[in-house]
Design a protein around this motif. Structure first.
Motif, PDB file in Angstrom:
ATOM      1  N   THR A  18      13.656  -1.689  50.191  1.00  0.00           N
ATOM      2  CA  THR A  18      15.165  -1.141  49.721  1.00  0.00           C
ATOM      3  C   THR A  18      15.730  -0.563  50.795  1.00  0.00           C
ATOM      4  N   TYR A  41       8.737  -7.936  48.141  1.00  0.00           N
ATOM      5  CA  TYR A  41       9.804  -7.845  47.197  1.00  0.00           C
ATOM      6  C   TYR A  41      11.136  -6.895  47.653  1.00  0.00           C
ATOM      7  N   ASP A  79      17.091   2.994  33.071  1.00  0.00           N
ATOM      8  CA  ASP A  79      18.420   3.204  33.921  1.00  0.00           C
ATOM      9  C   ASP A  79      19.017   4.318  34.138  1.00  0.00           C
ATOM     10  N   ASP A  96      15.551 -10.059  43.374  1.00  0.00           N
ATOM     11  CA  ASP A  96      16.715  -9.267  42.510  1.00  0.00           C
ATOM     12  C   ASP A  96      16.634 -10.607  41.455  1.00  0.00           C
ATOM     13  N   LYS A 156      15.803  -6.593  47.048  1.00  0.00           N
ATOM     14  CA  LYS A 156      16.937  -7.269  46.862  1.00  0.00           C
ATOM     15  C   LYS A 156      17.475  -8.125  47.623  1.00  0.00           C
ATOM     16  N   TYR A 164      18.269   0.103  42.659  1.00  0.00           N
ATOM     17  CA  TYR A 164      18.243  -0.291  41.436  1.00  0.00           C
ATOM     18  C   TYR A 164      17.536  -1.600  41.429  1.00  0.00           C
ATOM     19  N   ALA A 165      17.587  -2.480  42.300  1.00  0.00           N
ATOM     20  CA  ALA A 165      16.946  -3.597  42.082  1.00  0.00           C
ATOM     21  C   ALA A 165      15.336  -3.559  42.368  1.00  0.00           C
ATOM     22  N   MET A 217      22.298   0.095  44.495  1.00  0.00           N
ATOM     23  CA  MET A 217      22.127  -1.362  43.889  1.00  0.00           C
ATOM     24  C   MET A 217      20.677  -1.755  44.458  1.00  0.00           C
ATOM     25  N   ALA A 218      20.379  -1.462  45.769  1.00  0.00           N
ATOM     26  CA  ALA A 218      19.098  -1.651  46.262  1.00  0.00           C
ATOM     27  C   ALA A 218      18.081  -1.127  45.591  1.00  0.00           C
ATOM     28  N   ASN A 229      13.747  -2.551  39.217  1.00  0.00           N
ATOM     29  CA  ASN A 229      13.503  -3.626  38.090  1.00  0.00           C
ATOM     30  C   ASN A 229      12.137  -4.524  38.824  1.00  0.00           C
ATOM     31  N   ILE A 230      11.990  -4.263  40.180  1.00  0.00           N
ATOM     32  CA  ILE A 230      10.909  -5.086  40.671  1.00  0.00           C
ATOM     33  C   ILE A 230       9.653  -4.252  40.087  1.00  0.00           C
TER      34      ILE A 230
END
Length: 736
Positions: A149, A7, A258, A127, A9, A157-158, A154-155, A161-162
């Protein structure tokens, strides 16, 4: 054997990493299956020398199930790696997540056995917050997860989330194998990734440097492992392949919130986010016209006028907005309703409408073509359209319907097109140009996503009114409109005829029935009526009344369709006063008063002194109370049950009986035991009661007019003459 899900982004390099990892595993003698789970379907391109292969979803679309074969979907690439691609729809249409679900179901149906491989590798778009893309995380699929990543926030951050998604599936044990750093360049700072990995307690299992060899290899449609096998870059994948293939240690997913994520990764205190939020708030003030939160609505916010009772009070939803909307749109003669959704949804809606038509026919012999044969056409969505979007199928259906020159076309969504986001407005614009004379009206429903049956009814009424009623028309003549009839009630037509006959006695005609057995022309001419009559003063009726008052300034009679003598006399008096026909109304009321007295005189000897208990969903039972009191009965208790249609109990007999709202079946049984009434009235007579008692039904939609209560009183008189217990129950069994 191990199953690995990769997985990360979008654009982070997962497909390149996955292909190189599969090539390295194959070079080590492993039997490898790689499945690309991305609509771009480019996961296996470097393993197949750049060859484009049919995706599973395209294959499903093009090949009938009887001719489908697993061999058509599996393609052998570099080193014997078996490759498959899920595919997906074009960007902006359909549902790629549903496509992943469909792909895995297809593989299972065609007999794909992952046990034939040493390693199964899933390359997953990471993502997108969607249950479809979480399929590889489910039990039976991937048992190790690698998160890719770069050093960019932002990578990361994704990646976080994963981890949240992985955490949701950690119930059967940890599956996070680690974090793989795919560097953006030699000058990039790896410390943000290192801080993140430390914070989530996950190992960094590899670091892939920026190298021109990846670009050179891709020019020849090969992996680095295939093009440059004896290089440091290839060695990184050999090492990673050996460690992953040897059952690596897996740790629990521990995602960060976050605020903490930003503080750790950026090394700040989180103030940036707070400051940005403050700037956004001042630069873009809150839209004062935006819908209020439901908590505000429940306290009387303006948008409450457009919500059904179940939606307003967050009750369990009864029925489906799709079916509710269709029950209204199919009442318009000459119009066609296009149900955009699967055939089964249309079938369920059709059965509901047919049930109302059959009941109407049985009750009064009425035959309404719109209920027994509604003009309903289905776009017939299936799994293919759920994945690729239903736009083309809806366009084709609309063109076929419009070719028949209907007076209007209503388009109502069921759940699937609502979930995948089919753009009805855009689709309708595409076909409108070819049929400029026919209004095509989308009705908000989205199955039951937008609400219950009554919400669909409300949406159809309000959106249809906005689109079809001509606001420039002025009242003319002695005309009225009738609103808020119950289309699935078995006496709707006979009630309308009774009302129309009473109005005719005053020289008043019905201009438009909104919405029952009407036409597009009638709806356009809605404004020609001088007065509007509600059929029912329940939540739906009041919401509809308030909408017309606000939007069109329509005048309404003070009371709904009347039931019983008092309500009928009051209703006629008010309407006659509005039209200047008081004398005709007084004579009509006098005639009915004499008849009512004669009927009650005949019934009173059989009912006087009898003790009555009422348990009802209906919140307005004065027509029953009027009949009971006029017959000399004693009303011992009225229990008002919770009801989807209303929540406001009202009576003009306050103080003459005991009433309890929010009533329950348990309270009913206790009261029956304590009160022991002569007669119990319920909307639905229970099969088992704590005592033996005479019981009779109360119609949810009573017959209107002066004699509405008298007709039931005759039933009571007859019922009370019968033994309270059938004689055969006391017969002793014969001796053997």
């Amino acid at each position: 054997m191990i199953k690995i899900a990769i997985y990360g982004k979008g654009g982070i390099g997962k497909s390149t990493i996955a292909a190189n990892l599969s090539a390295a595993l194959a070079a080590d003698g492993r039997r490898v299956l790689q499945i690309g789970c991305d609509p771009k379907h480019d996961s296996t391109r470097l393993l197949l020398a750049g060859r484009t292969v049919v995706t599973a979803l395209d294959y499903m679309r093009q090949t009938v199930p009887a001719e489908q074969s697993l061999n058509d979907l599996l393609h052998t690439g570099y080193g014997g790696v078996v490759c498959a691609e899920a595919g997906g729809p074009e960007p902006g249409v359909g549902c790629a997540g549903r496509g992943i679900l469909s792909t895995f179901a297809l593989f299972e149906r065609l007999g794909l056995n992952t046990e034939d491989f040493d390693v199964v590798l899933y390359d997953v778009l990471g993502d997108v917050v969607c249950g479809g893309f979480a399929v590889p995380l489910r039990k039976g699929f991937a048992d190790a997860v690698v998160v890719v990543t770069s050093e960019e926030f932002m990578a990361i951050y994704a990646a976080n989330n994963i981890l949240k998604g992985v955490h949701n599936f950690d119930g059967d044990g940890p599956r996070l194998a680690g974090i793989l750093l795919n560097s953006r360049g030699i000058d990039e700072d790896p410390r943000p990734v290192e801080r993140f990995a430390q914070a989530v307690a996950a190992p960094i299992i590899g670091r892939i440097p920026r190298s021109d060899r990846f670009r050179q290899a891709e020019k020849t449609h090969r992996t680095v492992v295939a093009a440059y096998p004896d290089t440091p870059e290839a060695d990184l994948f050999y090492d990673l392949a050996r460690r992953l293939a040897q059952n690596p240690v897996r740790v629990p997913a521990r995602p960060l919130d976050d605020g903490l994520l930003e503080q750790i990764v950026l090394g700040g205190d989180g103030s940036t986010v707070i400051e940005d939020a403050a700037v956004s708030s001042s630069a873009f003030p809150i839209d004062q016209d935006a819908p209020a939160p439901l908590d505000v609505i429940a306290q009387g916010g303006g948008t409450a006028a457009l919500l059904s009772k179940s939606m307003l009070f967050r009750e369990p939803l009864h029925g489906c907005a799709f079916t509710g909307a269709i029950s209204m749109t199919t009442q318009v003669r000459g119009a066609v309703t296009v149900a955009h959704g699967p055939r089964s949804c249309s079938h369920i809606a059709l059965r509901t409408i047919l049930a109302g038509g059959i009941l109407t026919r049985r009750h009064g012999g009425d035959i309404m073509p719109r209920q027994l044969a509604p003009a309903l056409v289905c776009s017939d969505m299936n799994e293919e359209t759920a994945v690729y979007g239903g736009g083309d199928r809806l366009r084709q259906t609309l063109k076929r319907v419009l070719a028949e020159s209907p007076s209007a076309v209503f388009v109502v969504n069921s759940c699937p097109p609502g979930v995948i986001g089919d753009d009805l407005a855009a689709i309708i614009r595409d076909v409108t140009g070819d049929f400029p004379g026919v209004p095509i009206l989308p009705i908000t429903a989205d199955g039951n996503i937008r609400g219950d049956f009554m919400q669909g009814v409300l949406n159809a009424c309000t959106e249809g009114a906005e689109a079809l009623i001509d606001p420039a028309l002025s009242p003319e003549g002695d005309r009225v409109n009738v609103l808020a009839e119950k289309n699935i009630a078995n006496n709707a037509e006979s009630n309308f005829r009774m009302v129309a006959d009473l109005l005719a006695c005053l020289g008043i005609t019905v201009n438009c029935r909104f919405v029952r057995d009407t036409t597009v022309a009638d709806l356009k001419n809605f404004g020609k009526a001088r007065l509007n009559l509600l059929a029912y003063d329940d939540h739906f009726g009041r919401v509809l009344r308030d909408f017309f008052l606000d939007r069109f300034g329509s005048a309404f009679a003070a009371h709904p369709f009347p039931v019983g003598f008092f309500e009928s006399a009051r209703w006629l008096t008010d309407i006659a006063a509005h039209f200047g026909k008081t004398g005709a109304a007084e004579q009509l009321i006098a005639d009915h008063r004499q008849r009512y007295r004669e009927q009650m005189d005949r019934l009173r000897p059989h009912l006087t002194g009898r003790r009555l208990m009422i348990v009802s969903y209906i919140h307005d039972v004065d027509w029953i109370l009027e009949t009971a009191f006029d017959a000399g009965m004693h009303v011992e208790k009225v229990g008002i049950l919770d009801y989807t249609q209303d929540h406001l109990f009202r009576t003009r007999y306050e103080g003459r009986f005991v009433v309890q709202t929010g009533y329950t079946a348990e309270q009913r049984d206790q009261d029956l035991t304590d009160i022991r009434p002569d007669l119990l009235l319920c909307n639905y007579v229970p099969g088992a009661l704590p005592i033996t008692v005479h019981a009779d039904g109360i119609p949810l939609c009573p017959d209107v007019g002066f004699g509405g209560g008298v007709a039931l009183a005759r039933r009571w008189a007859t019922l009370l003459k019968a033994p309270i217990r059938e004689g055969w129950r006391d017969d002793a069994p014969e001796a053997a």
